[in-house]
Design a protein around this motif. Structure first.
Motif, PDB file in Angstrom:
ATOM      1  N   LEU B 402      -8.612   6.175   5.609  1.00 20.55           N
ATOM      2  CA  LEU B 402      -8.463   7.634   5.573  1.00 20.55           C
ATOM      3  C   LEU B 402      -7.666   8.058   4.339  1.00 20.55           C
ATOM      4  N   VAL B 403      -6.558   7.371   4.109  1.00 23.28           N
ATOM      5  CA  VAL B 403      -5.682   7.707   2.981  1.00 23.28           C
ATOM      6  C   VAL B 403      -6.448   7.607   1.652  1.00 23.28           C
ATOM      7  N   VAL B 404      -7.210   6.531   1.507  1.00 18.57           N
ATOM      8  CA  VAL B 404      -7.961   6.347   0.258  1.00 18.57           C
ATOM      9  C   VAL B 404      -9.034   7.431   0.127  1.00 18.57           C
ATOM     10  N   ALA B 405      -9.661   7.785   1.246  1.00 22.04           N
ATOM     11  CA  ALA B 405     -10.680   8.850   1.208  1.00 22.04           C
ATOM     12  C   ALA B 405     -10.062  10.184   0.799  1.00 22.04           C
ATOM     13  N   LEU B 406      -8.780  10.370   1.062  1.00 23.52           N
ATOM     14  CA  LEU B 406      -8.092  11.613   0.693  1.00 23.52           C
ATOM     15  C   LEU B 406      -7.469  11.526  -0.706  1.00 23.52           C
ATOM     16  N   GLU B 407      -7.903  10.578  -1.530  1.00 24.98           N
ATOM     17  CA  GLU B 407      -7.386  10.368  -2.894  1.00 24.98           C
ATOM     18  C   GLU B 407      -5.935   9.885  -2.889  1.00 24.98           C
ATOM     19  N   GLY B 408      -5.528   9.259  -1.806  1.00 24.02           N
ATOM     20  CA  GLY B 408      -4.168   8.734  -1.751  1.00 24.02           C
ATOM     21  C   GLY B 408      -4.162   7.248  -2.013  1.00 24.02           C
ATOM     22  N   THR B 409      -3.000   6.618  -1.770  1.00 21.58           N
ATOM     23  CA  THR B 409      -2.946   5.176  -1.962  1.00 21.58           C
ATOM     24  C   THR B 409      -2.060   4.516  -0.901  1.00 21.58           C
ATOM     25  N   LEU B 410      -2.088   3.177  -0.883  1.00 21.14           N
ATOM     26  CA  LEU B 410      -1.530   2.419   0.240  1.00 21.14           C
ATOM     27  C   LEU B 410      -0.033   2.574   0.390  1.00 21.14           C
ATOM     28  N   SER B 411       0.662   2.666  -0.751  1.00 27.02           N
ATOM     29  CA  SER B 411       2.121   2.663  -0.678  1.00 27.02           C
ATOM     30  C   SER B 411       2.722   3.603  -1.696  1.00 27.02           C
ATOM     31  N   GLY B 412       3.696   4.369  -1.249  1.00 32.23           N
ATOM     32  CA  GLY B 412       4.435   5.229  -2.159  1.00 32.23           C
ATOM     33  C   GLY B 412       5.699   4.578  -2.672  1.00 32.23           C
ATOM     34  N   GLU B 413       6.334   3.736  -1.843  1.00 33.98           N
ATOM     35  CA  GLU B 413       7.633   3.193  -2.235  1.00 33.98           C
ATOM     36  C   GLU B 413       7.997   1.871  -1.573  1.00 33.98           C
ATOM     37  N   HIS B 414       7.215   1.412  -0.601  1.00 36.88           N
ATOM     38  CA  HIS B 414       7.539   0.139   0.040  1.00 36.88           C
ATOM     39  C   HIS B 414       6.914  -1.042  -0.680  1.00 36.88           C
ATOM     40  N   GLY B 415       5.788  -0.800  -1.359  1.00 31.79           N
ATOM     41  CA  GLY B 415       5.069  -1.876  -2.031  1.00 31.79           C
ATOM     42  C   GLY B 415       4.033  -2.526  -1.124  1.00 31.79           C
ATOM     43  N   ILE B 416       3.494  -3.641  -1.595  1.00 35.28           N
ATOM     44  CA  ILE B 416       2.329  -4.284  -0.961  1.00 35.28           C
ATOM     45  C   ILE B 416       2.739  -5.543  -0.197  1.00 35.28           C
ATOM     46  N   GLY B 417       3.425  -6.449  -0.894  1.00 38.85           N
ATOM     47  CA  GLY B 417       3.892  -7.692  -0.260  1.00 38.85           C
ATOM     48  C   GLY B 417       2.774  -8.434   0.436  1.00 38.85           C
ATOM     49  N   LEU B 418       3.080  -8.884   1.648  1.00 41.49           N
ATOM     50  CA  LEU B 418       2.083  -9.517   2.496  1.00 41.49           C
ATOM     51  C   LEU B 418       1.342  -8.489   3.331  1.00 41.49           C
ATOM     52  N   ALA B 419       2.090  -7.465   3.775  1.00 39.69           N
ATOM     53  CA  ALA B 419       1.600  -6.577   4.821  1.00 39.69           C
ATOM     54  C   ALA B 419       0.341  -5.820   4.395  1.00 39.69           C
ATOM     55  N   LYS B 420       0.297  -5.331   3.160  1.00 42.84           N
ATOM     56  CA  LYS B 420      -0.841  -4.497   2.747  1.00 42.84           C
ATOM     57  C   LYS B 420      -1.788  -5.225   1.807  1.00 42.84           C
ATOM     58  N   ARG B 421      -1.484  -6.493   1.523  1.00 45.67           N
ATOM     59  CA  ARG B 421      -2.305  -7.244   0.586  1.00 45.67           C
ATOM     60  C   ARG B 421      -3.786  -7.251   0.975  1.00 45.67           C
ATOM     61  N   PRO B 422      -4.117  -7.444   2.252  1.00 48.03           N
ATOM     62  CA  PRO B 422      -5.554  -7.468   2.587  1.00 48.03           C
ATOM     63  C   PRO B 422      -6.245  -6.130   2.321  1.00 48.03           C
ATOM     64  N   PHE B 423      -5.456  -5.046   2.200  1.00 48.59           N
ATOM     65  CA  PHE B 423      -6.070  -3.728   2.043  1.00 48.59           C
ATOM     66  C   PHE B 423      -6.207  -3.322   0.574  1.00 48.59           C
ATOM     67  N   MET B 424      -5.721  -4.149  -0.339  1.00 49.44           N
ATOM     68  CA  MET B 424      -5.770  -3.790  -1.755  1.00 49.44           C
ATOM     69  C   MET B 424      -7.203  -3.470  -2.235  1.00 49.44           C
ATOM     70  N   PRO B 425      -8.222  -4.234  -1.799  1.00 49.29           N
ATOM     71  CA  PRO B 425      -9.573  -3.903  -2.270  1.00 49.29           C
ATOM     72  C   PRO B 425     -10.072  -2.536  -1.791  1.00 49.29           C
TER      73      PRO B 425
END
Lengths: 456, 456
Positions: B402-425
């Motif tokens: 949803l966030v990407v569809a709204l022209e947003g992105t995964l993280s504003g300030e926490h970063g990617i690390g392990l938690a969001k790595r699978p969602f990078m693509p």
């Protein structure tokens, strides 16, 4: 022509009539404001991202140099095709794709002129902070390539602080997007800032998402004259250490004032050891307090006169000295060498004293002015004949060494290009240069993008 | 232990007693605030740049993973050594090397705590803008690694806008400096911003030159309640479209308000469709006009109550809802999933409506609050049992889409690390990820720095 006929055929297929190989066109795209010349073999005028992808792939296939060009207003030779090849002029890829005040952003193609963007933003109550003096005729793509700024950077930052995202084509021929549509992002490496200031050596920018700033309602202008440059430099440090950051804090030295005064005797330009132009901006209600705060900081040892403009006519009169500078210098030395070194604000007195020593030792006329709030001085060497020109070049090398010794760097906003490339090892350690070369290789493995620029 | 005995001997030679291989120490450095655990084989505590160079060279020679660690307050698993190897904790490399108000900069080692730096800067009248809620116990090095921000970013930016230069050691083992001591620079590629937000996957930061901002003299606090989240979101857009940028613009949704209200019934926390906390800062003379400007913008369809704190006690009372949020959530769901997505400000209503739909569909308790002025929302999923936890994870994947569809992105300030790595693509095109991998390879050719993080 030294490029492959097969490449020319491919380019004709991509660009049709937007490909030029005739000599007049090649001559027209052989130069920039550094006054260096080198003929390209072909010039293309992209209008679409897909064309740029096809262009880079074709040049890569033929190992042919490819130089992106905005409007050629840069002063370092960064857009001169010294190894020939293809120049891609982005002047026709110049649409403003979106202005979005709610999200404080605009999406533009690289060929949009800085001044045209500002005019388009004004009715929405916004502006884009970078404001090089070439704003009416320089392009956003060029501003991004050089990290070009201007007086407002002291309060509002440079393109690196005012760009959210980019679309581009790397030297591999692959198109990509980086950055965000948001004012915050922590999703992977910051490729956006990496491309800004890279002078087209990593990728060709085809679209930029710019961060907009609300336009302050009003501006107040102050002019302060000082007994000597040291006291002016100390006033700059005091002004930058208090909470009201001016939106311009410009410095003019004694020699430059004298030149401007003699060039425009009717303009009432004061003769002094140094002059500061100070502007503050904001809502009308806050301006009196802001003027008072910067005035208090400007006052001190060595201040001679502090004037606050009461209306537009007075503002214009106060700026007369700054406006007369360029024509005055051009009259004396059409071939001036224009440098834009930068040092920490507290080192301005040492820099200015050092410049004076160097000018005397090398017997070169030097005038100094610029964006003092950033410690960013335009050091103009004005050789009046060939012998003085030679002495000026020797002076320049010592100037850069002085700047680095003062914890400064080679360029605040003009970039490196050809002009400062030999001096990069002065400013950057071998390890840093090595990493920059590795980054270059990652984006442009065959070294086709703007060869011979930026990295020594 | 799975690392080579020869490496342990080399580390002992470099670090002496500042090397730990005992199990209690390894356990103590096995986790971060993501609550994931993975045992390192050794922990070292560098205090000097030269040690870090020797450390990286030794780990490279043995192809052994090396994970830099601040204070482990990050929420993404970025400092968990999932492949074992060596953890380098910078907690003892914590000197403030220089505070230079005239040049608006400070030079610090990476282990300095954010809160300690702010305290040291206060007597000089300056601050460093990034202010994560973990400021009292998180380190500057960690802030830089994650591009961590906080409420003030809406006016003052993130670490990328507030860092001038870095000293670091690349994955090659080479130490280098990048950036400037000045507020402007156009001397080669911007490696400084490239390292910020790279989560220790490119280089280990050993020193940072931070840009300081003059401390505003006073702050005024406003609290606005709204009928529904849509009208609050529209007020955010109106506030961000006028010239007075608040120094905090925080959003709390209805569910979060209710939780906080029930948790602290005595605190006078209002029940409403949504709540905005707004702060403006500056010189005392300018504040009434600033309060008036943001109040005017906050007013509109759906506003229920707008209160301006008249003194410190009222300010504290108005912040009660925000302060009660974390303990309230922890009581319900100790295992909360804390996301920090970001969308353009104008898409906040769509994001919030979408989150409500997803929470209902997956039957998960979701509360939303955060830095609305940046479009940066902390979406907290509060699973109360294992089944709900599973549903929460399914919900999360749809949230990111949803966030990407709204022209947003995964993280504003926490970063990617392990938690969001699978969602990078989801967020980045293959070409962009490919360039990031090429940059990673340029800095860390053997892939020893924080393996398994950030890049999928």
């Amino acid at each position: 022509m030294s490029i492959a006929p097969a490449l020319v055929r491919t380019l004709a297929g991509i660009f049709g009539p937007a490909l030029a190989t005739d000599e007049p066109s090649r001559i027209a795209y052989a130069y920039d404001n550094s006054r260096r010349h080198a003929l390209p073999d072909a010039v293309v005028f992209p209008t679409e991202h897909a064309q740029v992808e096809a262009l880079v792939r074709a040049c890569r296939e033929h190992r042919t140099p490819l130089v992106a060009r905005g409007r050629g207003s840069n002063t370092t030779g960064a857009s001169v095709p010294i190894e020939g090849g293809v120049v891609a002029s982005f002047e026709r890829m110049n649409r403003i794709l979106r202005i979005d005040p709610d999200d404080r952003l605009a999406v533009v193609e690289p060929g949009v002129l800085n001044g045209d963007l500002q005019r388009a933003l004004a009715p929405h109550g916004f502006f884009w902070p970078p404001d090089p003096s070439s704003a009416p005729w320089c392009s956003i793509g060029g501003n991004l390539a050089c990290n070009a700024a201007g007086p407002r950077a002291v309060k509002y930052g440079t393109p690196r602080e005012n760009t959210l995202g980019l679309r581009a084509v790397a030297g591999t021929g692959e198109g990509f997007r980086c950055g965000t549509h948001t004012s915050k992002g922590a999703t992977g490496y910051d490729l956006t800032r990496l491309l800004i200031g890279a002078e087209g050596t990593l990728a060709l920018i085809t679209e930029a998402t710019l961060k907009l700033t609300p336009k302050p309602t009003e501006v107040r202008t102050l002019r302060a004259t000082f007994r000597d440059v040291e006291s002016a430099a100390h006033a700059v440090a005091r002004i930058m250490a208090q909470p009201v950051t001016p939106c311009a804090l410009e410095f003019i030295d004694e020699v430059a004032l004298k030149l401007a005064h003699d060039h425009a005797p009717e303009a009432g330009i004061p003769l002094a050891g140094a002059l500061l132009m100070i502007e503050v901006d904001g809502e009308p209600a806050v301006l009196p307090a802001a003027v008072e705060a910067v005035s208090r900081a400007a006052r001190g040892e060595g201040l001679e006169e502090l004037r606050v403009a009461r209306d537009a006519a007075e503002t214009q009169a106060l700026w007369a000295a700054r406006k007369a500078l360029s024509p005055a210098q051009r009259t004396i030395a059409p071939d001036k060498i224009n440098e834009d070194v930068v040092v920490p604000v507290s080192r301005l007195p040492a820099l200015i004293a050092g410049i004076r020593r160097l000018a005397a030792r090398h017997d070169v006329l030097v005038v100094t002015f610029g964006h003092a709030g950033n410690g960013n001085l335009h050091v103009n060497l004005l050789p009046r004949d060939a012998a003085e020109r030679e002495r000026a070049h020797a002076c320049l090398a010592e100037l850069f060494a002085l700047v680095v010794a003062l914890e400064g760097t080679l360029s605040g906003e003009h970039g490196i290009g050809l002009a400062k490339r030999p001096f990069m090892p002065l400013a950057l350690e071998p390890a840093t240069l090595g990493l920059m070369r590795a980054v270059k290789h990652a984006f442009d493995p065959d070294g086709i993008l703007n060869p011979g620029k930026l990295l020594p």
